[in-house]
Design an enzyme around this catalytic site. Structure first.
Site, PDB file in Angstrom:
ATOM      1  CE  LYS A 128      -3.960   0.628   0.934  1.00 33.37           C
ATOM      2  NZ  LYS A 128      -5.517   0.220   0.677  1.00 33.37           N
ATOM      3  N   GLY A 155     -18.346   8.310   0.561  1.00 28.33           N
ATOM      4  CA  GLY A 155     -17.258   8.120  -0.939  1.00 28.33           C
ATOM      5  C   GLY A 155     -17.786   7.504  -2.545  1.00 28.33           C
ATOM      6  CG  ASN A 156     -15.011   7.487  -5.124  1.00 27.35           C
ATOM      7  OD1 ASN A 156     -15.872   8.369  -5.695  1.00 27.35           O
ATOM      8  ND2 ASN A 156     -13.679   7.134  -4.623  1.00 27.35           N
ATOM      9  CB  VAL A 157     -16.830   1.989  -1.457  1.00 31.06           C
ATOM     10  CG1 VAL A 157     -17.029   0.193  -0.677  1.00 31.06           C
ATOM     11  CG2 VAL A 157     -15.905   2.051  -1.703  1.00 31.06           C
ATOM     12  N   GLY A 173     -19.559   7.115   5.942  1.00 37.28           N
ATOM     13  CA  GLY A 173     -18.766   7.420   4.995  1.00 37.28           C
ATOM     14  C   GLY A 173     -19.097   7.710   3.514  1.00 37.28           C
TER      15      GLY A 173
HETATM   16  P1  NAD Z   1     -13.525   7.895  -0.809  1.00 37.45           P
HETATM   17  O1  NAD Z   1     -12.552   8.938   0.012  1.00 37.45           O
HETATM   18  O2  NAD Z   1     -13.988   8.222  -2.032  1.00 37.45           O
HETATM   19  O3  NAD Z   1     -15.180   7.788   0.614  1.00 37.45           O
HETATM   20  C1  NAD Z   1     -14.835   8.310   1.899  1.00 37.45           C
HETATM   21  C2  NAD Z   1     -15.759   8.757   2.722  1.00 37.45           C
HETATM   22  O4  NAD Z   1     -15.154   9.111   4.091  1.00 37.45           O
HETATM   23  C3  NAD Z   1     -15.400  10.466   2.018  1.00 37.45           C
HETATM   24  O5  NAD Z   1     -16.525  10.776   1.540  1.00 37.45           O
HETATM   25  C4  NAD Z   1     -14.896  11.607   3.492  1.00 37.45           C
HETATM   26  O6  NAD Z   1     -15.650  13.191   3.495  1.00 37.45           O
HETATM   27  C5  NAD Z   1     -15.910  10.398   4.545  1.00 37.45           C
HETATM   28  N1  NAD Z   1     -15.058  10.669   5.773  1.00 37.45           N
HETATM   29  C6  NAD Z   1     -13.713  10.184   6.337  1.00 37.45           C
HETATM   30  N2  NAD Z   1     -14.045  10.518   8.046  1.00 37.45           N
HETATM   31  C7  NAD Z   1     -14.997  10.634   7.944  1.00 37.45           C
HETATM   32  C8  NAD Z   1     -15.094  10.804   9.210  1.00 37.45           C
HETATM   33  N3  NAD Z   1     -14.880  10.733  10.291  1.00 37.45           N
HETATM   34  N4  NAD Z   1     -16.533  10.522   9.599  1.00 37.45           N
HETATM   35  C9  NAD Z   1     -17.436  10.283   8.319  1.00 37.45           C
HETATM   36  N5  NAD Z   1     -17.525  10.555   7.402  1.00 37.45           N
HETATM   37  C10 NAD Z   1     -15.745  10.320   7.051  1.00 37.45           C
HETATM   38  O7  NAD Z   1     -12.589   6.634  -0.377  1.00 37.45           O
HETATM   39  P2  NAD Z   1     -13.438   4.986  -0.766  1.00 37.45           P
HETATM   40  O8  NAD Z   1     -12.603   4.803  -1.911  1.00 37.45           O
HETATM   41  O9  NAD Z   1     -15.245   4.883  -1.045  1.00 37.45           O
HETATM   42  O10 NAD Z   1     -13.366   4.104   0.465  1.00 37.45           O
HETATM   43  C11 NAD Z   1     -13.750   3.761   1.798  1.00 37.45           C
HETATM   44  C12 NAD Z   1     -13.483   3.204   3.275  1.00 37.45           C
HETATM   45  O11 NAD Z   1     -13.127   2.010   2.008  1.00 37.45           O
HETATM   46  C13 NAD Z   1     -11.734   2.863   2.762  1.00 37.45           C
HETATM   47  O12 NAD Z   1     -11.168   2.953   4.416  1.00 37.45           O
HETATM   48  C14 NAD Z   1     -10.724   2.557   1.619  1.00 37.45           C
HETATM   49  O13 NAD Z   1      -9.572   2.199   1.966  1.00 37.45           O
HETATM   50  C15 NAD Z   1     -11.140   1.154   1.745  1.00 37.45           C
HETATM   51  N6  NAD Z   1     -11.525   0.573   0.459  1.00 37.45           N
HETATM   52  C16 NAD Z   1     -12.037   0.916  -0.595  1.00 37.45           C
HETATM   53  C17 NAD Z   1     -12.177   0.324  -1.834  1.00 37.45           C
HETATM   54  C18 NAD Z   1     -11.873   0.471  -3.363  1.00 37.45           C
HETATM   55  O14 NAD Z   1     -12.274   0.015  -4.670  1.00 37.45           O
HETATM   56  N7  NAD Z   1     -12.441   2.068  -3.431  1.00 37.45           N
HETATM   57  C19 NAD Z   1     -11.363  -1.067  -1.543  1.00 37.45           C
HETATM   58  C20 NAD Z   1     -11.125  -1.516   0.078  1.00 37.45           C
HETATM   59  C21 NAD Z   1     -11.149  -0.886   0.662  1.00 37.45           C
END
Ligand code: NAD
Length: 365
Positions: free
Chosen positions: A94, A196-198, A194
């Site tokens: 990572k 975001g994307n996921v 949260g």
């Molecule tokens: P992202 O950056 O698109 O979204 C994260 C969201 O969380 C953001 O909207 C942010 O504002 C919000 N956030 C941050 N701190 C917060 C808090 N304290 N309270 C509420 N909201 C908060 O990220 P993502 O790609 O959606 O990933 C989310 C999680 O899933 C991460 O931990 C990432 O490591 C994990 N993950 C993602 C993937 C992937 O395919 N993108 C795969 C495996 C794991």
């Protein structure tokens, strides 16, 4: 361990890497610095027994370099076990870039980062994580082949987040089946922390199934967007952990299951996308088990994204991506049952299977 230097003339003995609590015999940790672009990054390669270390790059405004180092060590270790339990021939790695993705990310910085990735000759392969997009990976691709998660128009498998969300949805259903005897999520009260994307893609699946979805995020604009699109309810309080709910879905950053939150949790199931949800795997895994809270191990149910990017290396298509991701349901149920039978935490049950696969490969080599 001392984690502070008083001043340069008074250098206190520190154990900054090998002595870190999160250090778990990582094979290699690489610090990347470039004055011109302002790049400050750390690449963690935890284990390459099963294959090259693949894992996303996170850009985050860490409060300190210690936090960044701790994060990359925890995340890269998690990737080792995620790929192992998913049956992929990949090791765990990572990267983190220190800085604000909104204001400090530039094409030059991304390309410079790509050059550092390239210098590792494929021992580490990157992809997107928090703060990154497929467009960023396309920039990295201009300087190195050791990147996945690039745009479909450029021959990649595209944004992994929707597949990650689908896998989390599968894992959540399996956990609901185990905890409630039914995997139907209709009318279940589910808090997604949260969006975001996921998180957003997960909300879509949950809404389609008729769950009562509450959402929380630091970003008000996103909250309103997701509320309007999927008829979710914005959580307006400041401590969702104590709210009455069936399922808690952590989809922001890690370590939200900790000493302060566990005793408040009313949810019977924890299933979300965030990496490293348990602040302390052993301690908090045990606390959850004692409280009868079914925890679907994060590294097991959020593997959809790595399944998606692995397709770029192995040349399999969408059909196989979906099949592998849907299998997360079966694996999760198996592991929850296994933990129950053997009186161990669900995290331990998943971890043991992953470790056994790594040990077996090591013997073969
Ligand atoms: P992202 O950056 O698109 O979204 C994260 C969201 O969380 C953001 O909207 C942010 O504002 C919000 N956030 C941050 N701190 C917060 C808090 N304290 N309270 C509420 N909201 C908060 O990220 P993502 O790609 O959606 O990933 C989310 C999680 O899933 C991460 O931990 C990432 O490591 C994990 N993950 C993602 C993937 C992937 O395919 N993108 C795969 C495996 C794991």
């Amino acid at each position: 361990m001392v984690t502070e230097l008083v001043n340069s003339s008074e250098l206190i003995k520190v154990d900054p890497v090998f002595g870190q609590q999160s250090f778990d015999n990582h094979e290699q940790v690489v610090f990347c610095n470039d004055k011109d672009t302002g790049l400050k990054a750390i690449i963690g390669i935890h284990n390459t027994v099963l294959g090259p270390a693949l894992g996303g790059t996170r850009m985050w405004n860490y409060e300190s370099e210690w936090d960044a180092l701790n994060d990359v060590l925890r995340l890269s270790r998690g990737m080792t076990f995620k790929s192992a339990i998913t049956g992929l021939n990949l090791g765990g790695g990572k990267a983190v870039i220190i800085g604000d993705a909104k204001t400090q990310k530039t094409p030059e910085l991304m390309k410079r980062f790509g050059e550092f990735v390239h210098s590792l000759s494929g021992r580490y392969i990157t992809a997107e994580d928090v703060g990154m997009t497929t467009e960023d990976m396309d920039l990295v691709r201009e300087v190195t082949p050791y990147v996945t998660g690039i745009s479909e128009s450029k021959g990649g498998a595209g944004n992994p987040s929707p597949i990650t969300a689908y896998g989390v949805f599968m894992g959540m259903k399996a956990a609901a089946k185990f905890a409630y005897g039914s995997d139907i999520l209709e009318d279940r009260v589910i808090y997604v922390e949260g969006i975001g994307n996921v998180g957003e893609a997960l909300v879509e699946h949950l809404s389609n199934e008729g769950a009562k979805v509450f959402i929380s995020d630091l970003n008000r604009e996103r909250l309103e967007y997701v509320r309007d699109k999927y008829k979710a309810v914005i959580y307006e309080g400041d401590n969702l952990y104590g709210e009455a709910m069936d399922i808690y879905a952590p989809c922001a950053l890690g370590a939200t299951v900790n000493d302060a939150t566990i005793h408040q949790l009313k949810a019977k199931v924890i299933a979300g996308a965030a990496n490293n949800q348990l602040a302390d795997e052993q301690k908090h895994g045990t606390m959850l088990r004692e409280r009868g809270i079914v925890y679907a191990p994060d590294f097991l149910i959020n593997a959809g994204g790595i399944i998606n990017v692995y397709a770029e290396l192995e040349n399999y298509g969408k059909h196989e991506i979906i099949r592998k991701t849907e299998n997360i349901y079966n694996t999760t149920l198996e592991i929850l049952n296994n933990a129950d039978t053997n009186n161990i935490t669900t995290h331990q049950a998943a971890f043991d299977i992953a470790q056994a696969r790594i040990d077996a490969r090591k013997k073969e080599n």
